[in-house]
Design a protein around this motif. Structure first.
Motif, PDB file in Angstrom:
ATOM      1  N   PRO A  67      50.685  48.335  38.333  1.00 14.66           N
ATOM      2  CA  PRO A  67      52.084  47.988  38.023  1.00 14.66           C
ATOM      3  C   PRO A  67      53.020  48.106  39.215  1.00 14.66           C
ATOM      4  O   PRO A  67      54.135  47.582  39.185  1.00 14.66           O
ATOM      5  CB  PRO A  67      52.463  49.023  36.943  1.00 14.66           C
ATOM      6  CG  PRO A  67      51.556  50.182  37.174  1.00 14.66           C
ATOM      7  CD  PRO A  67      50.272  49.601  37.691  1.00 14.66           C
ATOM      8  N   TYR A  68      52.589  48.821  40.258  1.00 13.04           N
ATOM      9  CA  TYR A  68      53.456  49.051  41.418  1.00 13.04           C
ATOM     10  C   TYR A  68      53.387  47.915  42.439  1.00 13.04           C
ATOM     11  O   TYR A  68      54.100  47.942  43.440  1.00 13.04           O
ATOM     12  CB  TYR A  68      53.062  50.365  42.114  1.00 13.04           C
ATOM     13  CG  TYR A  68      53.225  51.579  41.226  1.00 13.04           C
ATOM     14  CD1 TYR A  68      54.452  52.230  41.121  1.00 13.04           C
ATOM     15  CD2 TYR A  68      52.154  52.066  40.476  1.00 13.04           C
ATOM     16  CE1 TYR A  68      54.598  53.331  40.298  1.00 13.04           C
ATOM     17  CE2 TYR A  68      52.296  53.167  39.652  1.00 13.04           C
ATOM     18  CZ  TYR A  68      53.519  53.797  39.566  1.00 13.04           C
ATOM     19  OH  TYR A  68      53.669  54.878  38.745  1.00 13.04           O
ATOM     20  N   THR A  69      52.534  46.940  42.217  1.00 13.27           N
ATOM     21  CA  THR A  69      52.307  45.893  43.219  1.00 13.27           C
ATOM     22  C   THR A  69      53.607  45.191  43.667  1.00 13.27           C
ATOM     23  O   THR A  69      53.780  44.942  44.871  1.00 13.27           O
ATOM     24  CB  THR A  69      51.257  44.893  42.689  1.00 13.27           C
ATOM     25  OG1 THR A  69      50.092  45.658  42.349  1.00 13.27           O
ATOM     26  CG2 THR A  69      50.887  43.840  43.703  1.00 13.27           C
ATOM     27  N   PRO A  70      54.542  44.893  42.754  1.00 16.51           N
ATOM     28  CA  PRO A  70      55.780  44.245  43.220  1.00 16.51           C
ATOM     29  C   PRO A  70      56.566  45.100  44.221  1.00 16.51           C
ATOM     30  O   PRO A  70      57.332  44.559  45.025  1.00 16.51           O
ATOM     31  CB  PRO A  70      56.589  44.048  41.923  1.00 16.51           C
ATOM     32  CG  PRO A  70      55.550  43.993  40.849  1.00 16.51           C
ATOM     33  CD  PRO A  70      54.477  44.955  41.276  1.00 16.51           C
ATOM     34  N   VAL A  99      50.849  50.541  32.909  1.00 14.98           N
ATOM     35  CA  VAL A  99      49.955  49.452  33.315  1.00 14.98           C
ATOM     36  C   VAL A  99      50.799  48.183  33.482  1.00 14.98           C
ATOM     37  O   VAL A  99      51.919  48.117  32.988  1.00 14.98           O
ATOM     38  CB  VAL A  99      48.835  49.187  32.266  1.00 14.98           C
ATOM     39  CG1 VAL A  99      47.924  50.380  32.142  1.00 14.98           C
ATOM     40  CG2 VAL A  99      49.413  48.807  30.924  1.00 14.98           C
ATOM     41  N   SER A 100      50.237  47.186  34.171  1.00 14.26           N
ATOM     42  CA  SER A 100      51.003  45.950  34.352  1.00 14.26           C
ATOM     43  C   SER A 100      50.668  44.949  33.254  1.00 14.26           C
ATOM     44  O   SER A 100      49.557  44.940  32.714  1.00 14.26           O
ATOM     45  CB  SER A 100      50.700  45.343  35.723  1.00 14.26           C
ATOM     46  OG  SER A 100      49.343  44.985  35.812  1.00 14.26           O
ATOM     47  N   LEU A 101      51.657  44.144  32.937  1.00 12.36           N
ATOM     48  CA  LEU A 101      51.490  43.116  31.903  1.00 12.36           C
ATOM     49  C   LEU A 101      52.131  41.833  32.406  1.00 12.36           C
ATOM     50  O   LEU A 101      53.174  41.874  33.060  1.00 12.36           O
ATOM     51  CB  LEU A 101      52.196  43.584  30.622  1.00 12.36           C
ATOM     52  CG  LEU A 101      52.110  42.673  29.415  1.00 12.36           C
ATOM     53  CD1 LEU A 101      50.716  42.764  28.778  1.00 12.36           C
ATOM     54  CD2 LEU A 101      53.150  43.052  28.352  1.00 12.36           C
ATOM     55  N   SER A 102      51.489  40.699  32.107  1.00  7.93           N
ATOM     56  CA  SER A 102      52.133  39.438  32.474  1.00  7.93           C
ATOM     57  C   SER A 102      52.676  38.768  31.219  1.00  7.93           C
ATOM     58  O   SER A 102      52.162  38.978  30.115  1.00  7.93           O
ATOM     59  CB  SER A 102      51.139  38.512  33.193  1.00  7.93           C
ATOM     60  OG  SER A 102      50.061  38.202  32.347  1.00  7.93           O
ATOM     61  N   THR A 140      45.536  37.445  33.592  1.00  8.51           N
ATOM     62  CA  THR A 140      45.093  38.508  34.495  1.00  8.51           C
ATOM     63  C   THR A 140      45.053  37.912  35.894  1.00  8.51           C
ATOM     64  O   THR A 140      44.528  36.817  36.087  1.00  8.51           O
ATOM     65  CB  THR A 140      43.681  38.980  34.087  1.00  8.51           C
ATOM     66  OG1 THR A 140      43.757  39.518  32.768  1.00  8.51           O
ATOM     67  CG2 THR A 140      43.152  40.061  35.034  1.00  8.51           C
ATOM     68  N   PHE A 141      45.616  38.655  36.866  1.00  8.41           N
ATOM     69  CA  PHE A 141      45.617  38.122  38.227  1.00  8.41           C
ATOM     70  C   PHE A 141      44.447  38.697  39.022  1.00  8.41           C
ATOM     71  O   PHE A 141      44.105  39.875  38.891  1.00  8.41           O
ATOM     72  CB  PHE A 141      46.934  38.447  38.946  1.00  8.41           C
ATOM     73  CG  PHE A 141      46.938  37.947  40.363  1.00  8.41           C
ATOM     74  CD1 PHE A 141      47.110  36.599  40.633  1.00  8.41           C
ATOM     75  CD2 PHE A 141      46.711  38.812  41.422  1.00  8.41           C
ATOM     76  CE1 PHE A 141      47.070  36.115  41.939  1.00  8.41           C
ATOM     77  CE2 PHE A 141      46.665  38.344  42.730  1.00  8.41           C
ATOM     78  CZ  PHE A 141      46.846  36.995  42.984  1.00  8.41           C
ATOM     79  N   PHE A 142      43.856  37.863  39.871  1.00  6.45           N
ATOM     80  CA  PHE A 142      42.809  38.289  40.804  1.00  6.45           C
ATOM     81  C   PHE A 142      42.927  37.403  42.032  1.00  6.45           C
ATOM     82  O   PHE A 142      42.903  36.175  41.897  1.00  6.45           O
ATOM     83  CB  PHE A 142      41.421  38.095  40.166  1.00  6.45           C
ATOM     84  CG  PHE A 142      40.288  38.274  41.147  1.00  6.45           C
ATOM     85  CD1 PHE A 142      39.678  39.517  41.298  1.00  6.45           C
ATOM     86  CD2 PHE A 142      39.852  37.219  41.937  1.00  6.45           C
ATOM     87  CE1 PHE A 142      38.649  39.698  42.216  1.00  6.45           C
ATOM     88  CE2 PHE A 142      38.822  37.389  42.867  1.00  6.45           C
ATOM     89  CZ  PHE A 142      38.224  38.634  43.004  1.00  6.45           C
ATOM     90  N   GLY A 143      43.046  37.998  43.210  1.00  8.69           N
ATOM     91  CA  GLY A 143      43.002  37.117  44.378  1.00  8.69           C
ATOM     92  C   GLY A 143      43.748  37.607  45.591  1.00  8.69           C
ATOM     93  O   GLY A 143      44.163  38.757  45.686  1.00  8.69           O
ATOM     94  N   GLU A 144      43.911  36.683  46.519  1.00  8.87           N
ATOM     95  CA  GLU A 144      44.583  36.933  47.790  1.00  8.87           C
ATOM     96  C   GLU A 144      46.046  36.533  47.603  1.00  8.87           C
ATOM     97  O   GLU A 144      46.345  35.371  47.335  1.00  8.87           O
ATOM     98  CB  GLU A 144      43.917  36.099  48.899  1.00  8.87           C
ATOM     99  CG  GLU A 144      44.418  36.426  50.280  1.00  8.87           C
ATOM    100  CD  GLU A 144      43.606  35.713  51.373  1.00  8.87           C
ATOM    101  OE1 GLU A 144      42.925  34.712  51.060  1.00  8.87           O
ATOM    102  OE2 GLU A 144      43.660  36.171  52.535  1.00  8.87           O
ATOM    103  N   ASN A 196      45.592  42.479  38.822  1.00  7.26           N
ATOM    104  CA  ASN A 196      46.597  43.089  37.950  1.00  7.26           C
ATOM    105  C   ASN A 196      46.491  42.547  36.525  1.00  7.26           C
ATOM    106  O   ASN A 196      45.839  41.535  36.298  1.00  7.26           O
ATOM    107  CB  ASN A 196      48.013  42.742  38.459  1.00  7.26           C
ATOM    108  CG  ASN A 196      48.209  43.051  39.921  1.00  7.26           C
ATOM    109  OD1 ASN A 196      47.790  42.287  40.779  1.00  7.26           O
ATOM    110  ND2 ASN A 196      48.813  44.166  40.214  1.00  7.26           N
ATOM    111  N   CYS A 197      47.205  43.218  35.633  1.00 12.52           N
ATOM    112  CA  CYS A 197      47.391  42.743  34.246  1.00 12.52           C
ATOM    113  C   CYS A 197      46.056  42.634  33.516  1.00 12.52           C
ATOM    114  O   CYS A 197      45.627  41.532  33.135  1.00 12.52           O
ATOM    115  CB  CYS A 197      48.116  41.397  34.210  1.00 12.52           C
ATOM    116  SG  CYS A 197      49.652  41.383  35.151  1.00 12.52           S
TER     117      CYS A 197
END
Ligand code: FAD
Length: 447
Positions: A250-253, A359-362, A367-371, A380-381
């Protein structure tokens, strides 16, 4: 070229979980010297970051890797969750009509369970690894309707299950509260705190772990990344790395990515002390089982192998990444009531701790995965399956970064997506809180 600098918030020192006594939730490594340059910086020593670290150790044993976490390993969501390693598609994924997609998700989750099983055995991690499967339970008609939907999804992918009626549920759980449940055999139950602590204690030699070391400044720079760390004694140290894996959910932003795309949300759990021998006699069910709700807004329930009852429910928006004392008080009362309704003969058994976890939610449940930008990777999510999806994601982010191709990497890319944008405040807070209250109201019969 000028690069933007970000100053991530330090995850709060909130109430720790009750899985273990608070005096066991101490840093694993607050002494190793931190160098100036690394090949890889992994931020976050939850299940995603730890899985990435183990994978890097396997694939690039010559590289220098720094793994940091602002709090002791096990403090965050990965060490304070309900401890279900889920193999099957869950929650929103079940709504998807495409059986191929469901199979890909299942393959990723199963591969994660098998990796964790192999690691716990090889590394001697004692985390109460229990391959006992799980129940998906329903209290009333709303839940039984969703149980049928779950069965239809399992039929679609040819997965075995057993439908249990009220009495069969009671024989396992010692309560007639549930109208029925679907038993599936593939899930594993663990003590999540012991699992992540074990993974952190047994890192490959080329990984340096510093927990209680927060990233307080982060920026891209020519050919890599710069980070400033604040250590437990208040001193700071600067590091640079060629590549970064953010296992910060959840802290990614806070690091400048996925802003306005992911939301920090909180859910709550409580755990009792272990039942005494006399209480065990009054309890008519079995030991060591777990139930997730057929209705995603319902209640998760566990009886651990050492006789503790765990209950989890309620969701909220957590812009400050923690529970207020007021909310914790309200939830503790609701959890007491929830346990008493299910186990009236155990109404005297005290809850030893109630806590929240973020936790993160979109918004679109992707669900996010990637560069996220050249050289910086994240996932995330996870929609309630973070322990298995986080394991797969952490490992496969490394594969992606190293340019290794595999069926698993293709699968995780195929089943992931881009979180949709979230409107700014005040619409965000009002919209999210309102939506969560509505879900809770709709699911009230299943809580
Ligand atoms: C009560 C509860 C029950 C749950 N039950 C289950 C379950 O049974 N099964 C399941 O699969 N999932 C469950 N989940 C979800 C699951 O716990 C998460 O999806 C998963 O743990 C996410 O793992 P992660 O490693 O990506 O993130 P996290 O475990 O959240 O780790 C992120 C880490 O980043 C660190 N960090 C953040 N910012 C910084 C910074 N600036 N500097 C340094 N470090 C930083 C944090 O301290 C944290 O340790 C549950 C969650 C909760 C809260």
């Amino acid at each position: 070229m000028a690069y933007a600098s970000h100053t991530p918030v330090i995850p709060p020192l909130d109430r720790p979980s009750g899985w273990r006594p608070a005096d066991e939730i101490v840093p694993i490594n607050e002494v190793s010297e931190i160098g100036a340059n690394y090949d890889w910086l992994i931020v976050g020593a939850g299940i995603t970051g730890l899985s990435a670290a183990h994978r890097l150790g396997e694939l690039v044993p010559q590289d220098r890797i720094l793994l940091v976490d602002a709090r002791p390993v096990g403090w965050g969501a990965s060490g304070r969750n309900s401890g279900f390693l889920l193999d099957l598609p869950h929650k929103f994924d079940l709504d998807h009509p495409d059986a191929t997609r469901l199979r890909k998700i299942m393959a990723l989750n199963r591969s994660a369970i098998s990796v964790l099983g192999e690691q716990t055995e090889r590394l001697g991690i004692d985390c109460d690894w229990s391959p006992v499967g799980k129940l998906q339970g329903a209290v009333r008609e709303r839940g039984t309707g969703m149980m049928r939907k779950f069965c239809a999804a399992l039929d679609k992918i040819g997965e075995p299950y057993e439908v249990l009626d009220r009495q069969s549920c009671a024989a396992i759980m010692g309560t007639e509260y549930y109208a029925g449940a679907v038993f599936t055999p593939g899930a594993v139950l663990v003590d999540p705190f012991l699992l992540v602590r074990g993974l952190a204690r047994q890192l490959p030699e080329n990984v340096t772990l510093r927990d209680d070391a927060a990233v307080v400044e982060f920026s891209e720079k020519a050919g890599g990344f710069a980070a400033e760390l604040r250590l437990a004694d208040g001193s700071t140290v600067s590091v640079s790395a060629n590549k970064v894996i953010l296992g910060t959910d959840p802290y990614t932003p806070e690091f400048g990515y996925m802003k306005d795309r992911i939301l920090p949300t909180i859910t709550y759990a409580s755990i009792t002390r272990a039942l005494t021998p006399a209480e065990r006699k009054r309890y008519t069910g079995k030991m060591n089982w777990g139930l997730t709700p057929a209705d995603a807004g319902g209640t998760t329930l566990r009886m651990t192998s050492d006789g503790r009852l765990l209950i989890r429910n309620h969701y909220g928006f957590a812009p400050n990444y923690k529970a207020s004392s007021r909310d914790l008080g309200k939830v503790a009362e609701a959890h007491r009531q929830g346990l008493d309704n299910r186990f009236p003969a155990l109404a005297n058994v005290p809850i030893s701790s109630s806590w929240g976890g973020v936790v993160s939610l979109s918004r679109n449940h992707a669900t996010f995965f990637g560069e996220m930008a050249p050289g910086v990777y994240s996932a995330n999510c996870y929609n309630g399956v973070g322990m298995t999806r986080g394991t797969s994601s952490g490992r496969l982010l490394v594969d992606l970064a190293l340019g290794r191709s595999s069926q698993a990497l293709e699968d995780i890319i195929a089943v992931s997506g881009r979180p949709s944008t979230i409107p700014p405040d005040p619409f965000r807070s009002l919209g999210v809180s309102g939506r969560m209250k509505l879900v809770e109201w709709e699911s009230r019969s299943e809580i």
